[in-house]
Write a protein that holds these residues in place. Structure first.
Motif, PDB file in Angstrom:
ATOM      1  N   LEU A   1      17.980 -17.076  13.653  1.00  0.00           N
ATOM      2  CA  LEU A   1      17.542 -18.429  13.295  1.00  0.00           C
ATOM      3  C   LEU A   1      16.298 -18.867  14.053  1.00  0.00           C
ATOM      4  O   LEU A   1      15.576 -19.766  13.608  1.00  0.00           O
ATOM      5  CB  LEU A   1      18.678 -19.418  13.565  1.00  0.00           C
ATOM      6  CG  LEU A   1      19.856 -19.387  12.584  1.00  0.00           C
ATOM      7  CD1 LEU A   1      20.973 -20.290  13.084  1.00  0.00           C
ATOM      8  CD2 LEU A   1      19.412 -19.812  11.195  1.00  0.00           C
ATOM      9  N   SER A   2      16.043 -18.256  15.173  1.00  0.00           N
ATOM     10  CA  SER A   2      14.900 -18.699  15.988  1.00  0.00           C
ATOM     11  C   SER A   2      13.569 -18.429  15.307  1.00  0.00           C
ATOM     12  O   SER A   2      12.558 -19.073  15.621  1.00  0.00           O
ATOM     13  CB  SER A   2      14.933 -18.019  17.361  1.00  0.00           C
ATOM     14  OG  SER A   2      14.831 -16.611  17.209  1.00  0.00           O
ATOM     15  N   VAL A   3      13.539 -17.471  14.365  1.00  0.00           N
ATOM     16  CA  VAL A   3      12.277 -17.161  13.681  1.00  0.00           C
ATOM     17  C   VAL A   3      12.343 -17.568  12.213  1.00  0.00           C
ATOM     18  O   VAL A   3      11.459 -17.184  11.428  1.00  0.00           O
ATOM     19  CB  VAL A   3      11.977 -15.650  13.800  1.00  0.00           C
ATOM     20  CG1 VAL A   3      11.740 -15.267  15.243  1.00  0.00           C
ATOM     21  CG2 VAL A   3      13.110 -14.814  13.198  1.00  0.00           C
ATOM     22  N   ALA A   4      13.372 -18.312  11.805  1.00  0.00           N
ATOM     23  CA  ALA A   4      13.497 -18.764  10.414  1.00  0.00           C
ATOM     24  C   ALA A   4      12.713 -20.057  10.246  1.00  0.00           C
ATOM     25  O   ALA A   4      13.258 -21.160  10.394  1.00  0.00           O
ATOM     26  CB  ALA A   4      14.963 -18.947  10.052  1.00  0.00           C
ATOM     27  N   HIS A   5      11.412 -19.933   9.956  1.00  0.00           N
ATOM     28  CA  HIS A   5      10.546 -21.122   9.912  1.00  0.00           C
ATOM     29  C   HIS A   5      10.896 -22.029   8.736  1.00  0.00           C
ATOM     30  O   HIS A   5      10.715 -23.250   8.829  1.00  0.00           O
ATOM     31  CB  HIS A   5       9.089 -20.671   9.825  1.00  0.00           C
ATOM     32  CG  HIS A   5       8.681 -19.786  10.970  1.00  0.00           C
ATOM     33  ND1 HIS A   5       8.613 -20.242  12.277  1.00  0.00           N
ATOM     34  CD2 HIS A   5       8.350 -18.465  11.002  1.00  0.00           C
ATOM     35  CE1 HIS A   5       8.234 -19.251  13.077  1.00  0.00           C
ATOM     36  NE2 HIS A   5       8.067 -18.152  12.326  1.00  0.00           N
ATOM     37  N   GLY A   6      11.355 -21.457   7.636  1.00  0.00           N
ATOM     38  CA  GLY A   6      11.733 -22.304   6.502  1.00  0.00           C
ATOM     39  C   GLY A   6      12.901 -23.201   6.829  1.00  0.00           C
ATOM     40  O   GLY A   6      12.972 -24.349   6.389  1.00  0.00           O
TER      41      GLY A   6
ATOM     42  N   THR B   1      17.272 -28.818  14.172  1.00  0.00           N
ATOM     43  CA  THR B   1      17.262 -27.357  14.308  1.00  0.00           C
ATOM     44  C   THR B   1      17.101 -26.941  15.758  1.00  0.00           C
ATOM     45  O   THR B   1      17.706 -25.947  16.198  1.00  0.00           O
ATOM     46  CB  THR B   1      16.134 -26.763  13.452  1.00  0.00           C
ATOM     47  OG1 THR B   1      14.883 -27.377  13.819  1.00  0.00           O
ATOM     48  CG2 THR B   1      16.398 -26.985  11.975  1.00  0.00           C
ATOM     49  N   ARG B   2      16.286 -27.684  16.540  1.00  0.00           N
ATOM     50  CA  ARG B   2      16.138 -27.365  17.957  1.00  0.00           C
ATOM     51  C   ARG B   2      17.457 -27.586  18.691  1.00  0.00           C
ATOM     52  O   ARG B   2      17.854 -26.787  19.549  1.00  0.00           O
ATOM     53  CB  ARG B   2      15.025 -28.234  18.567  1.00  0.00           C
ATOM     54  CG  ARG B   2      14.847 -28.065  20.075  1.00  0.00           C
ATOM     55  CD  ARG B   2      14.633 -26.610  20.454  1.00  0.00           C
ATOM     56  NE  ARG B   2      13.556 -26.021  19.685  1.00  0.00           N
ATOM     57  CZ  ARG B   2      13.283 -24.712  19.661  1.00  0.00           C
ATOM     58  NH1 ARG B   2      14.078 -23.870  20.319  1.00  0.00           N
ATOM     59  NH2 ARG B   2      12.276 -24.267  18.954  1.00  0.00           N
TER      60      ARG B   2
ATOM     61  N   ASP C   1      19.534 -24.742  20.729  1.00  0.00           N
ATOM     62  CA  ASP C   1      19.889 -24.964  22.136  1.00  0.00           C
ATOM     63  C   ASP C   1      21.390 -24.843  22.363  1.00  0.00           C
ATOM     64  O   ASP C   1      21.835 -24.544  23.478  1.00  0.00           O
ATOM     65  CB  ASP C   1      19.413 -26.356  22.572  1.00  0.00           C
ATOM     66  CG  ASP C   1      17.893 -26.446  22.616  1.00  0.00           C
ATOM     67  OD1 ASP C   1      17.239 -25.372  22.644  1.00  0.00           O
ATOM     68  OD2 ASP C   1      17.363 -27.570  22.611  1.00  0.00           O
ATOM     69  N   HIS C   2      22.163 -25.053  21.313  1.00  0.00           N
ATOM     70  CA  HIS C   2      23.618 -24.928  21.420  1.00  0.00           C
ATOM     71  C   HIS C   2      24.067 -23.464  21.416  1.00  0.00           C
ATOM     72  O   HIS C   2      25.245 -23.174  21.597  1.00  0.00           O
ATOM     73  CB  HIS C   2      24.287 -25.680  20.268  1.00  0.00           C
ATOM     74  CG  HIS C   2      25.717 -26.042  20.523  1.00  0.00           C
ATOM     75  ND1 HIS C   2      26.110 -27.087  21.319  1.00  0.00           N
ATOM     76  CD2 HIS C   2      26.878 -25.461  20.091  1.00  0.00           C
ATOM     77  CE1 HIS C   2      27.426 -27.164  21.365  1.00  0.00           C
ATOM     78  NE2 HIS C   2      27.923 -26.175  20.614  1.00  0.00           N
ATOM     79  N   GLY C   3      23.118 -22.559  21.211  1.00  0.00           N
ATOM     80  CA  GLY C   3      23.436 -21.139  21.213  1.00  0.00           C
ATOM     81  C   GLY C   3      23.647 -20.535  19.853  1.00  0.00           C
ATOM     82  O   GLY C   3      23.949 -19.335  19.750  1.00  0.00           O
ATOM     83  N   VAL C   4      23.498 -21.291  18.788  1.00  0.00           N
ATOM     84  CA  VAL C   4      23.668 -20.760  17.441  1.00  0.00           C
ATOM     85  C   VAL C   4      22.474 -19.878  17.111  1.00  0.00           C
ATOM     86  O   VAL C   4      21.324 -20.303  17.243  1.00  0.00           O
ATOM     87  CB  VAL C   4      23.810 -21.905  16.418  1.00  0.00           C
ATOM     88  CG1 VAL C   4      23.937 -21.352  15.011  1.00  0.00           C
ATOM     89  CG2 VAL C   4      24.999 -22.784  16.762  1.00  0.00           C
ATOM     90  N   HIS C   5      22.733 -18.639  16.672  1.00  0.00           N
ATOM     91  CA  HIS C   5      21.630 -17.700  16.493  1.00  0.00           C
ATOM     92  C   HIS C   5      21.596 -17.029  15.133  1.00  0.00           C
ATOM     93  O   HIS C   5      20.598 -16.402  14.773  1.00  0.00           O
ATOM     94  CB  HIS C   5      21.717 -16.603  17.572  1.00  0.00           C
ATOM     95  CG  HIS C   5      22.999 -15.826  17.535  1.00  0.00           C
ATOM     96  ND1 HIS C   5      23.227 -14.776  16.682  1.00  0.00           N
ATOM     97  CD2 HIS C   5      24.149 -15.964  18.265  1.00  0.00           C
ATOM     98  CE1 HIS C   5      24.441 -14.288  16.882  1.00  0.00           C
ATOM     99  NE2 HIS C   5      25.034 -14.990  17.839  1.00  0.00           N
ATOM    100  N   SER C   6      22.683 -17.104  14.325  1.00  0.00           N
ATOM    101  CA  SER C   6      22.687 -16.405  13.046  1.00  0.00           C
ATOM    102  C   SER C   6      23.424 -17.246  12.009  1.00  0.00           C
ATOM    103  O   SER C   6      24.302 -18.043  12.342  1.00  0.00           O
ATOM    104  CB  SER C   6      23.360 -15.031  13.192  1.00  0.00           C
ATOM    105  OG  SER C   6      23.231 -14.285  12.006  1.00  0.00           O
TER     106      SER C   6
END
Length: 911
Positions: free
Chosen positions: A444-449, A458-459, A463-468
């Motif tokens: 998710l960190s590189v999902a610009h859309g 989204t930030r 920050d909550h640790g959600v990544h996928s």
């Protein structure tokens, strides 16, 4: 694993058997004996079959010979032509049969009717067998099941001088007698066979003894060949075999064992402690000699499964044989199987845990709870807003409402439940909803859309640790209802294509349940709307009763309960309560039809028992119409209670069609349930309805209800009635207070049936508002009635209505005297309007019509209709009553409005 170890032990044992030639000789001996016995038995069987075949042939030949001889015997044709062939031929055939050695000789005509037979009762009956070939001039033999049993018989034609067939002769033997000949030869055959077996067995035994002596010193070449075969098998198997002696030395290790354990080529003969490359754990197990089955051990980088057994359990000095199998790949497969098992368990849990109710939001929450924490750390469910209302999503831009949020922790960074979200086209949610395909976002960190939707939110999610993320469209019957979002935070691995398939299957199971709940929501809303439109929206104005009511639809859906308050002529009021069995649109529609019918029938002003009779006929007609149409959804069951209260006489007339009785609450707070004549439910037919009359004190409360109030799964009917009695047993309560108290005491949290409650407090129309008198049966009395009515209205302050009232009473009284019968009475009622009633003893009803210009009469009722607001006729046991109703003048209505009371409360005096 045990199977492989077993095979290795079998190979090893075969090598030991090769060292024992006695066992081989014994096997050869047994095999030779079996072969000799089989040959002898085969010969015996052949002899038996040949003997029996010869016996059958002999039996057929004898039957043909006897039948031909008898068929060509002199005098047979004359006997057949005689009046009684049986008397001539029966003694001859029996004598011939005994001399010829056959079981029967039958003479018959060309139709197969017997003239002779060993069993006299069979004479004259149809021959059992085939006579067609013999009628054609041929001799025919066959085997049949005849009167004597299983028979071998021959049929021969009896030829006339001209060559035609004049009759038939059949001769034959029973099969039992035929086989008896062969059976007599069987002992001789068996004796010869037994002697042959004995001779062969003795010879084989002698040969076997010689073979044993010879194989005791087996040829070295043969022994070497056997060991070569054993060695080839031992080293070809894909399972390690290790034999360790009692002294701990390695006696044997095949190629697979050397590879798995890393043993050198010269390892055999060495003590296990001398093998430096052998894993210490494995060495300890081999030296221990203990019995193990499928025990897992590490051997370098491999994981091996070990089975170990003693070589000779009966000997004190023994070694061990150990089989070793590589289980490294099996472990990997078992890991995948474990993952697959967990996923199947999750799908099973989804199957039983999703869709337990027909509630859209509850079903979405169940989906979110099933997927956490086994599949995802957080789950959010977003549905199109129309879906929550029971509708399908429309075209164009779709706003999704957050319907469910669930995760491993209560604090989450996502949009809260209930928020309406407009996802932009670049987000996975919008793409999944529009395309109907799942969207996998491994990082998710590189999902610009996705970031473009809401930078702050989204930030916070990152920050909550959600990544996928996996976004799966919630699709059922080709319609996308929303999207389900699976989020991972604590699980380090991102979502992949295998996770996508699991997410799609999980969501597919939930989609059907959500769509079913959506459809149910729509149908429930439609049924509720229909039912609300069919129920009374406001009770009519009337002065006889103070009414309070409640209607509560069932938690599981609308039903067919209804109630009504219907004003009747003469200040009377009808109270109605009914219940149609079932739930849904059909029950609500049926209720509407019955309620409309009650209104129409009440306009006829008939007694309650007659009205229920009309209603019962209507229910039967509805059933018949729907049965004929093939829908099969008639009035499956309906009950109704109809009561009429007269505020002048204080009489309440009640009739019931299978409905629970009303509760009567007296002014002092006591409660009684009157015993009413029991009537069948509507549509049952065949039984008339009856009425009951109850005299009510002023202030008595009539409580009508449906069975949903008193019946409940956890209590009996009698318990519900007692609870109702207790809830009503309070002095001084008004109907509205009683409604609240009854529902609080009896209604469950989630009622399974509709509840209709109607409470009416009686009022009395006192003597000061009623004026009546008897009219002499004389036309001259009309003038006196007009004067009396004018004086009464003047005393009531209704002088403005005097002229119209005099005309109305003049016409009605004149008609009663002219066309009716005595006694004639006049009554004036001052309620919410002025009511004039004229009664007589006749049942003839007047009819309104237009009089012609040449008619002398016929205009009276027309004048009455023009001068009054309503008029009509009702019947009583004493005759009929013609009534007419006039509204009060505006001055009287304004005075009542200023005093905030009905016009009937103005102090009046009776003339």
């Amino acid at each position: 694993m045990v199977e492989h170890a077993g095979r290795s032990r079998i190979v090893f044992r075969r090598s030991l058997i090769a060292k024992n030639p006695r066992s081989v000789a014994a096997q050869v001996f047994v095999l030779e004996v079996v072969v000799v016995v089989l040959l002898v038995l085969g010969a015996i069987l052949a002899l038996v079959l040949e003997s029996r075949r010869n016996s059958d042939t002999e039996a057929k030949n004898r039957s043909v010979a006897v039948a031909e001889t008898f068929a060509h015997s002199p005098g047979l044709l004359d006997a057949l032509k005689s009046p009684n062939p049986t008397a001539i031929l029966q003694p001859i055939t029996e004598a011939t049969r005994q001399q010829a050695g056959v079981d029967f000789i039958v003479v018959m005509n060309t139709q197969g009717i017997r003239y002779t037979h060993p069993l006299p009762d069979r004479i004259g009956k149809q021959f059992v067998g085939t006579i067609g070939p013999s009628l054609a001039g041929h001799i025919y033999t066959e085997s049949v099941h005849g009167p004597l049993g299983h028979e071998v018989q021959a049929v021969v034609p009896v030829n006339a001088p001209d060559g035609s067939v004049a009759g038939l002769v059949s001769a034959g033997l029973k099969v039992n007698n035929v086989t008896a000949v062969g059976n007599r030869q069987l002992p001789l055959i068996l004796g010869i066979g037994a002697a042959a077996v004995a001779v062969a067995t003795t010879g084989t035994a002698l040969i076997a003894r010689r073979v044993k002596r010879q194989t005791h010193g087996m040829d070295p070449v043969e022994l070497a060949r056997m060991y070569e075969h054993h060695n080839a098998v031992l080293h070809a198997v894909r399972e390690g075999v290790v034999i360790v002696g009692q002294d701990g030395r390695l006696l044997l290790a095949n190629d697979e064992a050397r590879e798995l354990l890393g043993l050198p080529a010269e390892a055999e003969g060495l003590h296990l402690s001398e093998l430096r490359d052998l894993d210490p754990d494995i060495a300890e197990l081999l030296l221990s000699g203990r019995v193990v089955t499928d025990e897992l051990h590490r051997a370098g980088v491999r994981l091996v499964a070990v089975n170990q057994r003693p070589t000779d359990p009966d000997s004190r000095k023994m070694g061990t044989v150990t089989t070793i199998r590589d289980s490294t790949e099996l472990l990997a497969l078992s890991g995948k199987a474990e993952v697959a098992g967990k996923r199947l368990a999750m799908l099973y849990e989804a199957g039983i845990g999703i869709g337990t109710t027909l509630d859209v939001e509850r079903t979405a929450e169940e989906l979110a709870r099933v997927a956490v924490p086994g599949f995802a750390d957080f789950v959010t469910v977003d549905l199109a807003d129309p879906v929550l209302q029971g509708d399908e999503p429309g075209g164009g831009a779709i706003n999704l409402r957050r319907t469910a949020v669930h995760g491993i922790t209560d604090d989450h960074p996502f949009y809260p439940r209930g928020r309406l979200i407009a996802f932009i086209p670049s987000t996975p949610m919008a793409q999944g909803f529009d395309s109907g395909r799942s969207q996998v976002v491994p990082d998710l960190s590189v999902a610009h859309g996705w970031h473009a939707q809401d930078l702050e939110t989204t930030r916070r999610i990152l920050d909550h640790g959600v990544h996928s993320l996996i976004t799966t469209p919630l699709q059922a019957r080709g319609i996308v209802l929303g999207v389900v979002n699976f989020w991972r935070s604590q699980k380090p691995e991102p979502f992949d294509d295998e996770d996508r398939s699991l997410a799609e299957e999980l969501v597919a199971r939930a989609a059907v349940s959500i769509d079913n709940a959506r459809r149910y929501t729509r149908e429930h809303a439609m049924a509720a709307t229909l039912q609300r439109s069919l129920l009374p929206r406001a009770l009519p104005d009337q002065s006889a009763l103070e009414v309070a009511h409640r209607y509560l639809p069932a938690h599981s859906g609308v039903s067919g309960d209804w109630f009504d308050v219907i004003p009747l002529p003469g200040s009377r009021v009808a109270l109605v309560v009914g219940d149609v069995v079932g739930h849904g649109l059909h029950a609500a529609a049926t209720m509407g039809r019955l309620r409309t019918a009650v209104h129409n029938f009440s306009a006829l002003d008939v007694p309650p028992d007659e009205l229920l009779g009309y209603l019962d006929e209507l229910a039967n007609r509805i059933d018949q119409e729907e049965t004929d149409s093939g829908t099969g959804t008639g009035v499956t069951g309906a009950t109704c209670l109809y009561a009429i209260y007269d505020p002048i006489s204080r009489l309440c007339t009640i009739a019931t069609a299978g409905h629970p009785p009303p509760a009567l609450v007296s002014p002092d707070g006591s409660v009684v349930f009157p015993e009413l004549p029991t009537g069948p439910p509507l549509g049952a037919g065949g039984m008339p309805f009856e009425t009951a009359l109850v005299q009510l004190a002023e202030g008595t409360q009539i409580v009508l209800y449906t069975d949903g109030l008193i019946e409940e799964r956890t209590r009996d009917f009698d318990v519900g009635m007692e609870l109702l009695r207790a809830a009503l047993s309070y002095r001084g309560r008004e109907p509205e207070e009683h409604c609240r108290a009854v529902l609080d005491a009896l209604l469950p949290a989630n009622p399974q049936d509709d509840v209709a409650l109607l409470i009416a407090k009686t009022r009395v129309l006192g003597p000061e508002r009623v004026a009546e008198r008897e009219v002499p049966f004389d036309p001259a009395a009309v003038a006196d009635i007009r004067a009396w009515s004018a004086a009464t209205l003047d005393a009531w302050g209704l002088t403005d209505l005097a002229f119209a009232t005099e005309l109305v009473l003049s016409e009605l009284v004149t008609n009663a005297i002219r066309y009716g019968s005595a006694p004639v009475r006049v009554r004036l009622l001052r309620d919410r309007s002025l009511i004039c009633e004229v009664s007589d003893g006749s049942n003839t009803s007047p009819h309104l019509k237009y009089a012609a210009t040449t008619d002398e009469g016929g205009r009276g009722l027309f004048l009455v209709a023009q001068l009054t607001q309503h008029w009509g006729t009702r019947y009583s046991p004493q005759g009929k009553i013609i009534w007419a109703e006039q509204p009060f003048p505006a001055s009287v209505r304004n005075l009542a409005a200023q005093r905030q009371e009905a016009p009937a409360t103005v102090p009046l005096t009776s003339p």
